[in-house]
Design a protein around this motif. Structure first.
Motif, PDB file in Angstrom:
ATOM      1  N   SER A  37      -1.801   4.484  -3.120  1.00  0.00           N
ATOM      2  CA  SER A  37      -2.328   2.930  -3.904  1.00  0.00           C
ATOM      3  C   SER A  37      -1.198   2.565  -5.296  1.00  0.00           C
ATOM      4  O   SER A  37      -0.566   3.226  -6.054  1.00  0.00           O
ATOM      5  N   GLY A  38      -1.019   1.713  -5.373  1.00  0.00           N
ATOM      6  CA  GLY A  38       0.306   0.595  -6.147  1.00  0.00           C
ATOM      7  C   GLY A  38       1.230  -0.230  -5.781  1.00  0.00           C
ATOM      8  O   GLY A  38       2.316   0.123  -5.951  1.00  0.00           O
ATOM      9  N   PHE A  39       1.266  -0.702  -4.350  1.00  0.00           N
ATOM     10  CA  PHE A  39       2.844  -0.498  -3.777  1.00  0.00           C
ATOM     11  C   PHE A  39       2.435  -2.781  -3.209  1.00  0.00           C
ATOM     12  O   PHE A  39       1.822  -2.935  -4.282  1.00  0.00           O
ATOM     13  N   SER A  40       2.769  -2.828  -2.185  1.00  0.00           N
ATOM     14  CA  SER A  40       2.734  -4.092  -1.986  1.00  0.00           C
ATOM     15  C   SER A  40       1.352  -4.825  -1.975  1.00  0.00           C
ATOM     16  O   SER A  40       1.467  -5.640  -2.530  1.00  0.00           O
ATOM     17  N   GLU A  41       0.405  -3.956  -1.912  1.00  0.00           N
ATOM     18  CA  GLU A  41      -0.780  -4.431  -1.797  1.00  0.00           C
ATOM     19  C   GLU A  41      -0.891  -5.028  -3.656  1.00  0.00           C
ATOM     20  O   GLU A  41      -1.905  -5.753  -3.894  1.00  0.00           O
ATOM     21  N   VAL A  42      -0.689  -5.056  -4.369  1.00  0.00           N
ATOM     22  CA  VAL A  42      -0.295  -5.111  -5.768  1.00  0.00           C
ATOM     23  C   VAL A  42       0.745  -6.084  -5.998  1.00  0.00           C
ATOM     24  O   VAL A  42       0.889  -6.054  -6.940  1.00  0.00           O
ATOM     25  N   GLY A  43       1.549  -6.195  -5.015  1.00  0.00           N
ATOM     26  CA  GLY A  43       2.853  -6.979  -4.970  1.00  0.00           C
ATOM     27  C   GLY A  43       4.393  -6.335  -6.013  1.00  0.00           C
ATOM     28  O   GLY A  43       4.858  -6.795  -5.589  1.00  0.00           O
ATOM     29  N   LYS A  44       4.278  -4.931  -5.879  1.00  0.00           N
ATOM     30  CA  LYS A  44       5.164  -3.979  -5.236  1.00  0.00           C
ATOM     31  C   LYS A  44       5.941  -4.351  -4.604  1.00  0.00           C
ATOM     32  O   LYS A  44       5.838  -2.564  -4.144  1.00  0.00           O
ATOM     33  N   VAL A  45       6.342  -5.118  -3.388  1.00  0.00           N
ATOM     34  CA  VAL A  45       7.013  -5.062  -2.628  1.00  0.00           C
ATOM     35  C   VAL A  45       8.539  -3.867  -3.107  1.00  0.00           C
ATOM     36  O   VAL A  45       8.898  -3.621  -1.333  1.00  0.00           O
ATOM     37  N   GLU A  46       9.031  -4.423  -3.770  1.00  0.00           N
ATOM     38  CA  GLU A  46      10.295  -3.793  -4.032  1.00  0.00           C
ATOM     39  C   GLU A  46       9.877  -2.370  -3.215  1.00  0.00           C
ATOM     40  O   GLU A  46      10.774  -1.110  -2.992  1.00  0.00           O
ATOM     41  N   GLU A  47       9.307  -1.943  -4.501  1.00  0.00           N
ATOM     42  CA  GLU A  47       9.197  -0.005  -4.369  1.00  0.00           C
ATOM     43  C   GLU A  47       8.571   0.649  -3.328  1.00  0.00           C
ATOM     44  O   GLU A  47       9.065   1.146  -2.831  1.00  0.00           O
TER      45      GLU A  47
ATOM     46  N   ARG B 277       9.111   9.259   9.577  1.00  0.00           N
ATOM     47  CA  ARG B 277       8.084   8.006   9.450  1.00  0.00           C
ATOM     48  C   ARG B 277       7.575   8.292   8.577  1.00  0.00           C
ATOM     49  O   ARG B 277       7.204   9.258   8.106  1.00  0.00           O
ATOM     50  N   LEU B 278       7.409   6.844   7.955  1.00  0.00           N
ATOM     51  CA  LEU B 278       5.867   7.105   6.732  1.00  0.00           C
ATOM     52  C   LEU B 278       4.572   6.424   7.357  1.00  0.00           C
ATOM     53  O   LEU B 278       4.412   4.570   7.841  1.00  0.00           O
ATOM     54  N   LEU B 279       3.804   6.974   7.268  1.00  0.00           N
ATOM     55  CA  LEU B 279       1.765   6.120   7.323  1.00  0.00           C
ATOM     56  C   LEU B 279       2.243   5.332   5.970  1.00  0.00           C
ATOM     57  O   LEU B 279       1.631   6.512   4.846  1.00  0.00           O
ATOM     58  N   GLY B 280       1.522   4.813   6.840  1.00  0.00           N
ATOM     59  CA  GLY B 280       1.047   3.988   4.139  1.00  0.00           C
ATOM     60  C   GLY B 280       2.084   2.178   3.721  1.00  0.00           C
ATOM     61  O   GLY B 280       3.261   2.647   4.717  1.00  0.00           O
ATOM     62  N   PRO B 281       1.976   3.303   2.546  1.00  0.00           N
ATOM     63  CA  PRO B 281       1.322   3.530   1.782  1.00  0.00           C
ATOM     64  C   PRO B 281      -0.116   2.904   1.312  1.00  0.00           C
ATOM     65  O   PRO B 281      -0.463   2.133   2.428  1.00  0.00           O
ATOM     66  N   ASN B 282      -0.802   3.399   0.565  1.00  0.00           N
ATOM     67  CA  ASN B 282      -1.925   2.986   0.294  1.00  0.00           C
ATOM     68  C   ASN B 282      -2.873   3.124   2.123  1.00  0.00           C
ATOM     69  O   ASN B 282      -4.004   2.030   2.434  1.00  0.00           O
ATOM     70  N   VAL B 283      -3.470   4.618   2.497  1.00  0.00           N
ATOM     71  CA  VAL B 283      -3.808   4.880   3.476  1.00  0.00           C
ATOM     72  C   VAL B 283      -5.120   6.183   2.741  1.00  0.00           C
ATOM     73  O   VAL B 283      -4.468   6.315   1.763  1.00  0.00           O
ATOM     74  N   PHE B 284      -5.803   6.210   3.817  1.00  0.00           N
ATOM     75  CA  PHE B 284      -7.063   7.246   3.419  1.00  0.00           C
ATOM     76  C   PHE B 284      -6.701   8.991   4.158  1.00  0.00           C
ATOM     77  O   PHE B 284      -7.152   9.097   4.553  1.00  0.00           O
TER      78      PHE B 284
ATOM     79  N   PHE C   9      -7.825  -4.226 -11.030  1.00  0.00           N
ATOM     80  CA  PHE C   9      -7.411  -4.518 -10.121  1.00  0.00           C
ATOM     81  C   PHE C   9      -8.168  -5.577  -8.912  1.00  0.00           C
ATOM     82  O   PHE C   9      -7.849  -5.418  -7.876  1.00  0.00           O
ATOM     83  N   GLY C  10      -9.643  -5.515  -9.626  1.00  0.00           N
ATOM     84  CA  GLY C  10     -10.256  -5.841  -9.180  1.00  0.00           C
ATOM     85  C   GLY C  10      -9.955  -8.045  -8.165  1.00  0.00           C
ATOM     86  O   GLY C  10      -8.939  -8.472  -8.785  1.00  0.00           O
TER      87      GLY C  10
END
Lengths: 717, 717
Positions: B115-125, B139-146, A356-357
């Motif tokens: 994580s593992g969604f649009s930030e790695v290209g999984k826009v559809e998901e 309402r949804l905050l995220g994904p890929n947040v702390f 993922f890097g």
């Protein structure tokens, strides 16, 4: 190893080493040592005794007795052995007497801690101290200083903090209070010092002397100066220019906001605000000017811990995208270029970073990266032939391993830190701060902020570029200019009771200096004007020549673009009549007839004189660029043609001269030659205060340039 | 007090408050709570339980059992009570299922940590998650947040550090890792937080939503944003503009070094690099843009602890000359004006400072100053009617009393801190640092560096000036422009398959928009040309009108300064013949005959479109200023005439328009009117991608301005 081990004895006796015993005395007397805690004379003695100094220490106080387990001598006379250094902490009014006693004793150097001299207006009293010291061939530091610290002799002869971190940064402070605060700050941040000197009122020993000493001191790699003013600007520049490659001068110069105080009458003069000239002079001699204290500290850390980069391109290795982007921004801001060779980056890092890097620069080794990942990726970066420097980042997110990162950094730094430039940042809370402190303790350039880290790397690159320029530095050849004739003209003007030169006089000087001018001559009759115009060729410009008429255009004393004899006749008569009406009493020397130049780009070349640095030369584009945008460059004169050419390239509007507006490229060499000649003139003929060539028209490459108008003012005596 | 106590129930149900339960939930489910230490699902639950949150907490894990003394529910279905907020920490592939279950349970808000969604290209998901949430009105905050921290409910639902300092700074971070590091840093430096939110991929809840929530949250005074990109630029600006006076937005925007990615064909477009537009837009709506993380922190401290200054002039109270001068330098740099009224300064401070001190600003209370001296001099500064703000400095030199200074500061700050702006710096080692930390703990804006301290005060003054401008903000009146007709022209051009408008078309649009132009018309015969020239009046310019010929001058399609019929005839024939030779296939619509304008200052007015902020308007001086110096200003459109007038005043070369070269002052109101009209046009006619009026000649005051040339390009569909 001490300097004296290097140099033959004969050299040791020379001027250059006379401060040796100040920083490495075999014995010290503290005149005014006090038994009262809290007193400066107590704190100072206590600091000397607490330090690992192994020479003799003699506390002196007329009251006698004991202090801190040491015998108090009633007078320096009573001291059994010889005294290399005396530190004087007695009230101002008896300092002179103490200086005299030191002289009698044969002391080499004295430090006058006491204040109450020129800083409160007592200039005479201060002068008397120096005179006294000179009688005995002693050098004097101070008055109004906090003392010195010297790592070489493990001596802390200051009344500041007793804990000082040993290292390679030599600090020179003009402000006593700030100097002491700096000692505290350096200790707090593990910034190691080779020496710290307070130069206070600079009655005798000054910045130049101290820089000279540090230039020969092996332990001092960074010379960090807090400067409020400077007297011997050119000498300072020479000392700094002569420093070896492994020494760097960082200056925090205060007083930016003060305007130059001298009255000015020319463009060049009015633009040469004293602070601006400091910046120019520093750039010229390779001093790095820090904007604030923190920056000075950060840069000092980088220079004391790191080597200079050999190659240009940097790589960022990070465990977080956010700080990676921030460091890329900072890189752009601070002139650090990031490596962009995707193939090389991929080859170098692909195997060692997780899926993922990212192998794009910044290299993202992901938030999971621990000791192993940091070590592997940094090792790759150090071993790459293309990577010139490394910015290693750690972002303290949940799940990371800060100490793993720190340990990896220490390991690879110890292996490669001497071969390639690298700087590090840990961003986060307590643990990140602790890692930074731990790395610093191990002499690794670590920072708490990416921006500060990259700024420090930028400073290393600036120094590298300066060293490259320095290597190709030209020998300064003197142009063939008959200086005596020029000085004669200046003298005649003075004899005439004037400070402003007439056009004919100024033209003659330029002519002698080899500066090309729009063809022209001064005539005194209509006939002469017509003849001159025909000789020069139409169109021409007519202008009254009189030291009494400054604004020639307003006076109706100027006529442009005259295309034939008739127009010259009309203009000649009009000018005469206008001037007679408006300035009936003016002494008119004649009328100048000059070629009206068409085309070309208007530039301005000027000379002026700075209180600190002496002769200056200036270059800029004409008109709005100078007047409104102040888009000009300065250099301390003299400079060679190469440096002049570089100066031309540094103005913001330089692309205009390169033909950016669809015009031809201008004759930069011709401009550089004029700048070079003017710089030589300013340096050699010190009667000239200000000189403006405005405009100098630059024609297309190969076709030269010509000065259209010139104004020269002399110095007031 | 909570927001809901203020607003009637009916308001609570509105859109504006739908994030209320995200920050103040009555109950939380942690889906994916883990028994394994080190796992995110464990750390997050542990942080919630460690915080003083007093709502219900339901850990959920299909394995059941217990964790941290809490029952683990196998499914959210099994939870006995209702759930306001669900935090999802399960692997990406089962997040959607979890979201659905939350919906069935009637959850209001969800935070997807995974994580593992649009930030790695999984826009559809990612889209699927939002669709699922929308089905249930969640309402949804995220994904890929702390996660989030909310002081209001004493809730730390993050997997970052567990110690968080409570206060009034709301942090919004687009980078998770940096956000967590920021929590650590804030705790380390006693920077109190009201909330921290990680917005990650912004699949649903985005910057605008969160700023909207903070705008209504009483506890958040400072909104500090780490931003990498922004989608709804105009909405963001509106939200920020609507903030109350006591709230301030500080943005650290990264990606400065990235160039705008859109292809550009106009000056305006090529100068509108995306980062530059961010700066313009921020300035326009009152966002303070920090250059680096440290600056953002320092400013946040100043805004959270201090009131805005009411008056302009600052005073520096210092115990050391060196740091006094450094702070004066910093003041100039950061736009802080120092009080210079010597009489008032003397009256105010003479009685309370020692004889060796100075009542000139900086006020030097000398190195001997202790608690009493600090208290007395600061009290005087607070009580003075002329002093707008105070910079209090302490330099840790030998013999000083740092804690005395700190105590005095605390005492007077508690008395006056709400009445007058004041900031403090302690420069030195360990003790100085401890004093700073102690003051910070007591919510006093204290810094370790004068430069940073003054920079923070500068930010307070910038905000003050923004608020003053905002108060006098004009109502935006719509100019009387027949938009439908303009849109019709645009439509016709598109129908013709073109994106570039011909001169006649562009002229017609400007005409409709009320932009004054050099008189002219397009003709198709020599006779027409002669007639037009006579009607317009000589001299005129002839130019070929053809969408196929871009560089008209190179093509021989342009003739300037034609002074009579003969010249028009020659030029007409020459243009026709040149064009026929060079562009035999070009579709020539005719030849434009326009007035040749003499005199006036050349300016450029343009419009373009930014991906983030939409329609832009640009102003600058023509020629070199735009092309080489890039001396232009941008605004997000639309703007009123007043703002346009301000924009004109902000270019560096503005003095040129004020007649600095000895010419007349130009008609700034006329220019402002054109900018205003173009801004309106760009905002209303979104088919226009780029528009260049270059040059627009500005004549002397009262004589208007005229656009000489115009180019308009349409958006690609």
């Amino acid at each position: 190893m001490l300097i004296k081990d290097y140099y033959p004895a004969v050299l040791m006796a020379s001027d250059e080493d006379e401060l040796e015993r100040l920083f490495d005395p075999r014995s010290i007397a503290v005149i005014g040592a006090s038994r009262k805690e809290g007193k400066v004379g107590h704190k100072l003695l206590s600091n000397i005794l607490k330090s690992d100094y192994d020479g003799e220490v003699y506390p002196i106080n007329p009251k006698g007795g004991e202090v801190l387990g040491k015998k108090l001598y009633e007078s320096i006379e009573d001291v059994p052995g010889s005294v290399d250094l005396a530190v004087i902490v007695v009230p101002a009014k008896i300092v002179k007497e103490a200086v005299q006693q030191c002289g009698e004793k044969g002391v080499e150097n004295i430090i006058v801690i006491s204040s109450g001299f020129s800083e409160v207006g007592k200039v005479e009293e201060e002068r008397a101290l120096v005179d006294e010291a000179e009688k005995y061939d002693m050098r004097l530091l101070g008055p109004n200083v906090f003392g010195i610290y010297s790592a070489k002799s493990d001596l802390n002869a200051t009344f500041g903090p007793s804990d000082i971190e040993k290292g390679s940064i030599a600090v020179l402070s003009q402000s006593g209070a700030l100097g002491i605060a700096m000692i505290g700050k350096t200790a707090q941040q593990y910034l190691g010092l080779s020496a710290i000197v307070s130069i206070g009122n600079k009655a005798d020993i000054d910045d130049v002397d101290v820089v000279d000493y540090f230039s020969q001191d092996d332990e001092s790699e960074v010379i960090m100066i807090y400067m409020e003013g400077l007297e011997k600007g050119q000498e300072f520049m020479e000392k700094v220019e002569d420093l070896q490659e492994d020494k760097t001068v960082i200056v925090l110069k205060s007083g930016r906001s003060e305007k130059g105080a001298t009255a000015v009458a020319s463009h060049t003069g009015s633009l040469a605000g004293s602070d601006r000239i400091f910046s120019s002079a520093f750039k010229q001699c390779g001093v790095l000017r820090a904007e604030n204290l923190k920056e000075a500290f950060n840069w000092s850390r980088a220079f004391s811990n790191s080597i200079l980069p050999e190659k240009d391109k940097a790589v960022v290795v990070t465990n977080g995208g956010g700080i990676g982007v921030l460091s890329a921004d900072a890189a752009e801001k601070h002139g650090v270029k990031l490596l962009d060779d995707q193939t090389h980056l991929k080859e170098t890092f692909e195997e060692v970073i997780p899926p993922f890097g990212s192998t794009k620069n910044p290299i993202d080794i992901t938030g999971q990266a621990g000791e192993e990942e940091y070590e592997r990726s940094l090792r790759r970066a150090y071993e790459s032939d293309e990577i010139g420097s490394i910015i290693g980042l750690y972002c303290e997110a949940g799940g990371g391993d800060a100490w793993g990162g720190a340990k990896a950094i220490k390991k690879v730094y110890e292996e490669y830190g001497d071969e390639k430039t690298s700087v590090f940042t840990f961003v986060g809370g307590k643990e990140a701060d602790e890692c930074v402190q731990w790395l610093r303790k191990h002499d690794i350039p670590a920072f708490k902020d990416t921006y500060e880290c990259v700024s420090a790397l930028g400073a290393l690159y600036r120094k590298k570029r300066y060293m490259e320029r320095k290597k190709e530095k030209e020998e300064l050849k003197e142009p063939d200019i008959p200086l005596d004739e020029i000085r004669e003209i200046v003298k005649d003007v003075r004899k005439d009771g004037r400070l402003t030169l007439r056009e004919d006089e100024a033209r003659e000087i330029l002519d002698l200096a080899g500066v090309p001018m729009a063809e022209g001559e001064v005539v005194t009759s209509l006939e002469g004007a017509i003849k001159a115009a025909e000789k020069i060729g139409y169109p021409v410009v007519l202008k009254v020549v009189s030291e009494d008429i400054v604004h020639k255009s307003d006076a109706g004393g100027l006529a442009l673009d005259l295309e034939n004899e008739k127009e010259v006749v009309d203009a000649y008569q009009a000018i005469n009549s206008n001037v007679r009406k408006k300035y009936p009493d003016a002494h008119v020397k004649g009328i100048s007839v000059a070629k009206m130049l068409k085309g070309g780009e208007e530039t301005i070349i000027g000379g002026s004189r700075d209180n600190t640095f002496g002769p200056l030369v200036m270059f800029g584009l004409g008109g709005v660029y100078v007047e409104i945008l102040e888009d000009v460059e300065f250099r301390v004169a003299p400079i060679g043609r190469k440096e002049a050419r570089r100066m031309i390239g540094e103005i913001n509007s330089f692309p205009v001269l390169m033909g950016a507006r669809g015009e031809s490229r201008k004759d930069l060499n011709a401009l550089a030659d004029v700048i070079y000649r003017i710089s030589y003139l300013m340096n050699e003929v010190d009667g000239i205060a200000e000189l403006d060539l405005n405009p100098v028209k630059a024609f297309e490459k190969g076709k030269g340039c010509k000065s259209v108008d010139v104004a020269i003012n002399l110095k007031r005596r």
